[in-house]
Design an enzyme around this catalytic site. Structure first.
Site, short mmCIF file in Angstrom:
data_model
loop_
_atom_site.label_atom_id
_atom_site.label_comp_id
_atom_site.label_asym_id
_atom_site.label_seq_id
_atom_site.Cartn_x
_atom_site.Cartn_y
_atom_site.Cartn_z
N THR A 257 -101.28 19.07 -5.19
CA THR A 257 -100.91 18.41 -3.94
C THR A 257 -101.90 18.74 -2.82
O THR A 257 -102.43 19.85 -2.76
CB THR A 257 -99.50 18.87 -3.52
N GLU A 258 -102.12 17.77 -1.93
CA GLU A 258 -102.99 17.98 -0.77
C GLU A 258 -102.25 17.63 0.50
O GLU A 258 -101.28 16.86 0.48
CB GLU A 258 -104.27 17.15 -0.92
N ARG A 391 -90.79 18.49 -14.92
CA ARG A 391 -89.58 17.85 -14.39
C ARG A 391 -88.36 18.22 -15.21
O ARG A 391 -87.27 18.45 -14.66
CB ARG A 391 -89.78 16.34 -14.35
N HIS A 485 -66.76 28.87 1.04
CA HIS A 485 -66.86 30.24 1.55
C HIS A 485 -66.62 30.32 3.05
O HIS A 485 -66.55 31.43 3.60
CB HIS A 485 -68.24 30.82 1.24
N GLY A 486 -66.52 29.17 3.71
CA GLY A 486 -66.31 29.18 5.15
C GLY A 486 -67.46 29.86 5.88
O GLY A 486 -68.62 29.72 5.51
N GLU A 510 -92.34 18.69 -7.82
CA GLU A 510 -92.48 18.10 -9.16
C GLU A 510 -92.15 16.60 -9.15
O GLU A 510 -91.63 16.06 -10.13
CB GLU A 510 -91.59 18.81 -10.19
N GLU A 514 -87.72 10.12 -3.97
CA GLU A 514 -88.03 8.71 -3.73
C GLU A 514 -89.18 8.21 -4.60
O GLU A 514 -89.16 7.06 -5.07
CB GLU A 514 -88.37 8.50 -2.25
#
Length: 528
Positions: A257-258, A391, A485-486, A510, A514
């Site tokens: 990724t860039e 994935r 758990h509130g 990964e 979308e």
């Protein structure tokens, strides 16, 4: 076939028919993105419903049939919401779901949810896994290790953004964790066959159940780089790199990724220029998880200066480096090249650290190009194929996080008194618990089915679908566990808060949700 299973089967068949019709109707995808996304998303959920219904059908119990009906009915309700007012855009009639209305009603009946929750409240489990004796031994070994070594450190690593302790990495290496999908001929444990990826799925779930950031993601990078080398490397490269990866002697990271590209991998600009017997790397990569501790960086770079070549001009390199702890590191070469990393502070998913890595004239030996000259221009294809494994593994991570959240929610609900009785005594609590269990059971069954599809060599669609549905489910399950758990669920001292922020990243890396929906799933669904 028992009644709940028969009802679930009728729902699934209707879902699949509607998705098949709609997938053809929304082509070309880029002109119908809003609806195509919905179609792809429902397809993933429907595929999970089918996997749950078919998972070990010969050995299924009535409780599993209930889970299958509950989940299938919820998917049908999701579909109804997505198509209402858009029937024409989907290419379906308003009466498309009328034939299964009674089945959907049965699956959404609060009495069914009560029945499911009653069992889950006792076991804390979403349902039987139907593992072989061998896989059950694997699961037990890694669950015990996770309980002894990972879980006690998970909260501290998250709160203080610490490095993963050597004891965890070394212990997993000794257990063969990093070689699960590497061929046995190169020091790993993969022997081929339809079930060769199931150990990876089982191990990943157990490690992620203890901590996503401190252990659950450690296998991902060996999965990606190992798959790329296995498919594209020369024999010498396989024998040089794979045994060291499988043993854990050399740790790995991925630099794809860039900053300006994200999931648009074909648009990357990091360049690799040939200079004699070396390649010179220039550019910036981001979200390079574990790049500090890694000895091998898998770097995708543009070797063809002609930008019109797009994805056909990309190649993969293995860049070797020393291992560094901490949040920053820098290397220089005598000839002037440098590479440095800076950890990006994140909401969750801490421990491995995600780095921005900058290459400035960094020289890599020609032997670092995967496949040597035959690998030129093949980087994109090798990377995308390797991402199918990643994935699948990410879906297993999501299941592990969800399983942990379910257990915490059940334990807390049973113990917490509210208005004179336990939280578990309320119908709404039990409805939440039942839906959590159904989501987990469906995603787990689909992960197993997708693992077999990927192992067979044609599981790109299933890997994308299971990643999409499991990661979305993890956000909902952890959110509801935190809600139960509130106020305590918002406190860092409670593990459920860590699960919630960790789960949020799963739909991003990964392959963003979308991108998977529009670029992979919707397009593949339309193919004959």
């Amino acid at each position: 076939m028992r009644e709940p299973a028969a009802r679930a089967r009728a729902i699934v068949e209707t879902l699949q028919a509607i998705v098949g019709k709609a997938a053809a109707h929304v082509q070309p995808v880029d002109e119908h993105q809003a609806v195509a996304y919905d179609v792809a998303s429902v397809s993933s959920s429907a595929a999970a419903a089918a996997a749950l219904l078919g998972h070990q059908a010969h050995a299924r119990s009535r409780s599993e049939d209930d889970l299958a009906l509950l989940y299938a009915a919820d998917v049908a309700a999701e579909l109804a919401g997505r198509i209402t007012g858009r029937e024409g855009l989907w290419g379906v009639d308003r009466t498309a779901l009328d034939g299964i209305a009674a089945h959907v009603a049965a699956g959404r009946d609060p009495a069914l949810l009560e029945r499911v929750a009653e069992r889950v409240m006792v076991t804390g489990e979403a349902g039987p896994r139907h593992l072989s004796d061998e896989l059950q031994l694997v699961r037990t070994a890694f669950r015990d290790f996770a309980a002894d070594q990972i879980a006690p450190a998970a909260g501290r690593i998250h709160r203080d953004d610490e490095d993963i302790p050597d004891a965890i990495i070394d212990g997993l290496a000794d257990m063969g964790c990093f070689g699960l999908s590497i061929p046995a001929a190169y020091g790993g444990y993969a022997e081929g066959g339809a079930d060769e990826l199931l150990s990876m799925v089982v191990v990943t779930e157990e490690l992620s159940r203890a901590s996503l950031g401190a252990a659950g993601s450690l296998i991902t990078r060996p999965e990606i780089i190992g798959a790329a080398i296995t498919r594209g490397g020369t024999e010498d490269q396989k024998r040089r790199w794979l045994p060291a990866i499988a043993s854990g002697e050399r740790l790995c990271a991925v630099a794809v990724t860039e900053p300006d590209c994200g999931s648009d991998v074909a648009a990357i600009t990091t360049s690799a220029t040939r200079d004699g017997e070396e390649w010179v790397l220039n550019g910036v990569k981001t979200w390079c998880t574990f790049a500090g501790r890694a000895h091998y960086l898998l770097v995708l770079a543009r070797t063809d200066p002609d930008r019109t070549a797009t994805h056909r001009g990309l190649s993969l390199f293995v860049v070797e480096k020393p291992s560094f702890t901490g949040h920053t590191w820098r290397l220089t070469q005598e000839v002037g090249g440098s590479v440095e990393g800076r950890a990006i502070r994140t909401l969750g998913y801490r421990g491995m650290h995600s780095f921005e890595v900058g290459f400035d004239g960094w020289r890599v030996p020609a032997a670092g190009l995967i496949g040597l000259d035959d690998g030129l221009g093949r980087g994109f294809y090798l990377q995308m194929r390797a991402f199918a494994n990643a994935r699948l593994q990410t879906a297993a991570r999501a299941v592990g996080v969800m399983q942990s959240a379910l257990e915490l929610a059940v334990d807390y609900a049973r113990q917490r008194p509210v208005f004179g009785r336990s939280l578990a005594g309320y119908q709404l609590t039990r409805a939440k618990i039942a839906r959590m269990a159904a989501l987990i059971a469906a995603c787990r069954a689909f992960t197993f089915a997708a693992a077999r599809a990927v192992a067979a060599g044609d599981g790109d669609l299933e890997a994308a679908q299971v990643k999409q549905v499991a990661c979305r489910a993890a956000e909902w399950v952890t959110r509801e566990a935190q809600q139960l758990h509130g106020g305590y669920g918002y406190a860092e001292e409670y593990a459920v808060s860590r699960l919630f922020v960790d789960a949020r990243v799963l739909s991003i890396f990964e392959g963003a949700d979308e991108v998977l929906a529009l670029r992979v799933i919707a397009r593949r669904l339309a193919q004959p």
